[in-house]
Design a protein around this motif. Structure first.
Motif, PDB file in Angstrom:
ATOM      1  N   UNK A   1       0.831  -1.203   0.000  1.00  0.00           N
ATOM      2  CA  UNK A   1       0.000   0.000   0.000  1.00  0.00           C
ATOM      3  C   UNK A   1       0.865   1.252   0.000  1.00  0.00           C
ATOM      4  N   UNK A   2       1.894   1.283   0.855  1.00  0.00           N
ATOM      5  CA  UNK A   2       2.725   2.484   0.933  1.00  0.00           C
ATOM      6  C   UNK A   2       3.641   2.598  -0.275  1.00  0.00           C
ATOM      7  N   UNK A   3       4.358   1.546  -0.606  1.00  0.00           N
ATOM      8  CA  UNK A   3       5.210   1.525  -1.785  1.00  0.00           C
ATOM      9  C   UNK A   3       6.054   2.769  -1.945  1.00  0.00           C
ATOM     10  N   UNK A   4       5.972   3.371  -3.119  1.00  0.00           N
ATOM     11  CA  UNK A   4       6.762   4.566  -3.390  1.00  0.00           C
ATOM     12  C   UNK A   4       5.966   5.843  -3.183  1.00  0.00           C
ATOM     13  N   UNK A   5       4.666   5.730  -2.968  1.00  0.00           N
ATOM     14  CA  UNK A   5       3.834   6.918  -2.736  1.00  0.00           C
ATOM     15  C   UNK A   5       3.228   6.842  -1.335  1.00  0.00           C
ATOM     16  N   UNK A   6       3.960   7.285  -0.314  1.00  0.00           N
ATOM     17  CA  UNK A   6       3.448   7.146   1.052  1.00  0.00           C
ATOM     18  C   UNK A   6       2.251   8.042   1.341  1.00  0.00           C
ATOM     19  N   UNK A   7       2.109   9.160   0.639  1.00  0.00           N
ATOM     20  CA  UNK A   7       0.982  10.053   0.912  1.00  0.00           C
ATOM     21  C   UNK A   7      -0.320   9.420   0.460  1.00  0.00           C
ATOM     22  N   UNK A   8      -0.340   8.887  -0.756  1.00  0.00           N
ATOM     23  CA  UNK A   8      -1.567   8.245  -1.222  1.00  0.00           C
ATOM     24  C   UNK A   8      -1.848   6.968  -0.433  1.00  0.00           C
ATOM     25  N   UNK A   9      -0.791   6.269   0.008  1.00  0.00           N
ATOM     26  CA  UNK A   9      -0.992   5.086   0.841  1.00  0.00           C
ATOM     27  C   UNK A   9      -1.629   5.441   2.173  1.00  0.00           C
ATOM     28  N   UNK A  10      -1.187   6.554   2.767  1.00  0.00           N
ATOM     29  CA  UNK A  10      -1.769   6.999   4.036  1.00  0.00           C
ATOM     30  C   UNK A  10      -3.235   7.383   3.848  1.00  0.00           C
ATOM     31  N   UNK A  11      -3.534   8.106   2.772  1.00  0.00           N
ATOM     32  CA  UNK A  11      -4.927   8.510   2.514  1.00  0.00           C
ATOM     33  C   UNK A  11      -5.792   7.282   2.251  1.00  0.00           C
ATOM     34  N   UNK A  12      -5.247   6.294   1.551  1.00  0.00           N
ATOM     35  CA  UNK A  12      -5.984   5.059   1.278  1.00  0.00           C
ATOM     36  C   UNK A  12      -6.300   4.313   2.579  1.00  0.00           C
ATOM     37  N   UNK A  13      -5.326   4.206   3.465  1.00  0.00           N
ATOM     38  CA  UNK A  13      -5.556   3.519   4.739  1.00  0.00           C
ATOM     39  C   UNK A  13      -6.523   4.309   5.616  1.00  0.00           C
ATOM     40  N   UNK A  14      -6.405   5.642   5.624  1.00  0.00           N
ATOM     41  CA  UNK A  14      -7.329   6.457   6.416  1.00  0.00           C
ATOM     42  C   UNK A  14      -8.764   6.293   5.921  1.00  0.00           C
ATOM     43  N   UNK A  15      -8.945   6.245   4.610  1.00  0.00           N
ATOM     44  CA  UNK A  15     -10.283   6.035   4.060  1.00  0.00           C
ATOM     45  C   UNK A  15     -10.826   4.653   4.402  1.00  0.00           C
ATOM     46  N   UNK A  16      -9.958   3.650   4.360  1.00  0.00           N
ATOM     47  CA  UNK A  16     -10.398   2.293   4.714  1.00  0.00           C
ATOM     48  C   UNK A  16     -10.788   2.209   6.183  1.00  0.00           C
ATOM     49  N   UNK A  17     -10.072   2.917   7.042  1.00  0.00           N
ATOM     50  CA  UNK A  17     -10.422   2.942   8.471  1.00  0.00           C
ATOM     51  C   UNK A  17     -11.769   3.645   8.663  1.00  0.00           C
ATOM     52  N   UNK A  18     -12.009   4.724   7.909  1.00  0.00           N
ATOM     53  CA  UNK A  18     -13.311   5.399   7.976  1.00  0.00           C
ATOM     54  C   UNK A  18     -14.437   4.460   7.568  1.00  0.00           C
ATOM     55  N   UNK A  19     -14.211   3.678   6.528  1.00  0.00           N
ATOM     56  CA  UNK A  19     -15.237   2.723   6.082  1.00  0.00           C
ATOM     57  C   UNK A  19     -15.477   1.678   7.164  1.00  0.00           C
ATOM     58  N   UNK A  20     -14.399   1.173   7.766  1.00  0.00           N
ATOM     59  CA  UNK A  20     -14.552   0.146   8.800  1.00  0.00           C
ATOM     60  C   UNK A  20     -15.279   0.686  10.026  1.00  0.00           C
ATOM     61  N   UNK A  21     -14.899   1.873  10.485  1.00  0.00           N
ATOM     62  CA  UNK A  21     -15.557   2.453  11.662  1.00  0.00           C
ATOM     63  C   UNK A  21     -17.012   2.785  11.347  1.00  0.00           C
TER      64      UNK A  21
ATOM     65  N   UNK B   1     -23.897   5.635   7.927  1.00  0.00           N
ATOM     66  CA  UNK B   1     -23.782   5.613   6.470  1.00  0.00           C
ATOM     67  C   UNK B   1     -23.001   6.809   5.935  1.00  0.00           C
ATOM     68  N   UNK B   2     -23.055   7.935   6.628  1.00  0.00           N
ATOM     69  CA  UNK B   2     -22.318   9.104   6.143  1.00  0.00           C
ATOM     70  C   UNK B   2     -20.804   8.883   6.256  1.00  0.00           C
ATOM     71  N   UNK B   3     -20.344   8.227   7.323  1.00  0.00           N
ATOM     72  CA  UNK B   3     -18.927   7.945   7.471  1.00  0.00           C
ATOM     73  C   UNK B   3     -18.468   6.893   6.460  1.00  0.00           C
ATOM     74  N   UNK B   4     -19.308   5.911   6.190  1.00  0.00           N
ATOM     75  CA  UNK B   4     -18.988   4.915   5.166  1.00  0.00           C
ATOM     76  C   UNK B   4     -18.881   5.584   3.805  1.00  0.00           C
TER      77      UNK B   4
END
Length: 102
Positions: A15-35, A42-45
């Motif tokens: 996920x982080x690879x060579x683009x750590x900023x997009x990897x962080x945003x991707x993980x933050x969005x996935x955590x929002x979906x999970x929470x 539904x608004x947080x999802x």
């Protein structure tokens, strides 16, 4: 348990690879979906899905924006830039001789 740790570390590196900023945003969005799904919000999802899709879109845009070779492989060549010329145009300085003290 050890296989799960190896899978988790491999997933984070992927996920982080060579683009750590997009990897962080991707993980933050996935955590929002999970929470949001656990709290049944539904608004947080929806917000998390928007963030994940934006991060994936940004990563795809960065991937396709890079120059590629004829076979579609990523280039790893870098041009060396130099601020100074390889040789000086001025003659070298003469060597100094130190006079012996008496």
């Amino acid at each position: 348990m050890n296989a799960l740790n190896a899978l988790w570390s491999r997933g984070l590196k992927l996920v982080y690879g060579k683009e750590p900023i997009t990897g962080f945003v991707l993980i933050a969005g996935a955590v929002d979906v999970a929470i949001g799904s656990l709290d049944q919000s539904s608004s947080l999802v929806f917000f998390g899905l928007c963030v994940v899709s934006a991060a994936l879109g940004l990563r795809l845009w960065q991937f396709y924006r890079r120059p590629t070779t004829n076979r579609g492989e990523m280039r790893d060549e870098r041009v060396a830039l130099s601020a100074l010329p390889p040789q000086s145009s001025r003659p070298s300085l003469p060597t100094l001789s130190v006079p012996k003290k008496r």
